[in-house]
Design an enzyme around this catalytic site. Sequence first.
Site, PDB file in Angstrom:
ATOM      1  N   SER A 245     -28.732  19.536   2.416  1.00 19.77           N
ATOM      2  CA  SER A 245     -27.461  19.478   1.307  1.00 19.77           C
ATOM      3  C   SER A 245     -26.489  19.522   2.034  1.00 19.77           C
ATOM      4  CB  SER A 245     -28.001  20.362   0.314  1.00 19.77           C
ATOM      5  OG  SER A 245     -27.172  20.177  -0.892  1.00 19.77           O
ATOM      6  N   CYS A 246     -25.700  19.432   1.310  1.00 20.95           N
ATOM      7  CA  CYS A 246     -23.451  20.193   1.521  1.00 20.95           C
ATOM      8  C   CYS A 246     -22.609  19.410   0.555  1.00 20.95           C
ATOM      9  CB  CYS A 246     -23.274  19.008   2.655  1.00 20.95           C
ATOM     10  SG  CYS A 246     -23.407  17.233   2.138  1.00 20.95           S
ATOM     11  N   GLY A 247     -21.305  19.114   0.294  1.00 19.72           N
ATOM     12  CA  GLY A 247     -20.539  19.164  -1.036  1.00 19.72           C
ATOM     13  C   GLY A 247     -20.711  17.918  -1.432  1.00 19.72           C
ATOM     14  N   GLY A 249     -22.609  15.105   0.042  1.00 19.17           N
ATOM     15  CA  GLY A 249     -23.360  14.314   0.793  1.00 19.17           C
ATOM     16  C   GLY A 249     -23.477  13.801   2.672  1.00 19.17           C
ATOM     17  N   TRP A 274     -24.049  19.199  -3.395  1.00 24.91           N
ATOM     18  CA  TRP A 274     -23.362  20.004  -4.815  1.00 24.91           C
ATOM     19  C   TRP A 274     -22.475  20.011  -5.446  1.00 24.91           C
ATOM     20  CZ3 TRP A 274     -25.399  25.077  -5.597  1.00 24.91           C
ATOM     21  CH2 TRP A 274     -24.536  25.583  -6.449  1.00 24.91           C
TER      22      TRP A 274
END
Length: 294
Positions: A245-247, A249, A274
């Site tokens: 996961s990240c901000g 994708g 996120w």
Amino acid sequence: MPLMPSPADDPRTLVSTQWLAQHLRDPDLRILDASWYLPGSARDAKAEYAAAHIPGARFFDIDELSDQRSTLPHMAPPIEKFMSRLRAMGVGDGHQVVVYDGSGLFSAARVWWLFRLMGKMDVAVLDGGLPKWQAEGHETEDLPPVIRDRHMTVQRQNHLVRDVTQVAHAAKLGQAEVIDARGAARFAGEAPEPRPGLRAGHIPGARNVPYDSVLNPGGTMKDPAALRAVFEAAGVDLSKPAITSCGSGVTAAVLALALERIGHRNWSLYDGSWAEWGMYEDLPVETGPAQPRP
């Protein structure tokens, strides 16, 4: 002296600038410039491509080639849109694809993941990207490529993507390691998100492996032994399935590529990341650094 490929070259994950220089004129090679920059970076990926790109490269617009029906940024496109856009770029069955970006190794991994999601395996990220290519004196051009239509078949690999419900379930039950690629301050909730309206923090139980921690200075990816050490130092249990996961994708795909490089095949990517989780008030959020396991 002839160019020698790196022993780590793998046309299904990562190739060196030396490998690309050696194969640049291969008739079935297709190169994609997948440069994309965070909001507020003051960089224009399309303008940079128009000014200078690796010879023959097509521009892959991550924001446009996405699911425009979603309110979330650059979600994976429907199969039909992926096929039609790639066909219009002259990319199809039987091609070896190499993806690069203008940061070194950043957004190119997102497009590598998209190809994998669509069942296309012959795709690699250019290690070090355009900065390394140019620093070594390799040629660039500002001309659009000559496009020849190519048929493409796609078979979506649903196990490579997770939605919010699947991630919430896995996180609650501890069935998978959720690995967050954002920087430590954003993960801890100590720095604001670049997108307005999102809560600060991380998915409960997630581990934090900032995407740049798997890279060397200069934007190349660390070797597999060093990659494994990075994940283990962050408390990631590599015996479990992994959800990156990240901000939004993008850098989650850098971690997916790193996992693939160390032979960890049981991974998926949380496409909403996120941008989605941080938006919903009914989803739990933790702040502070990752908690040690009991």
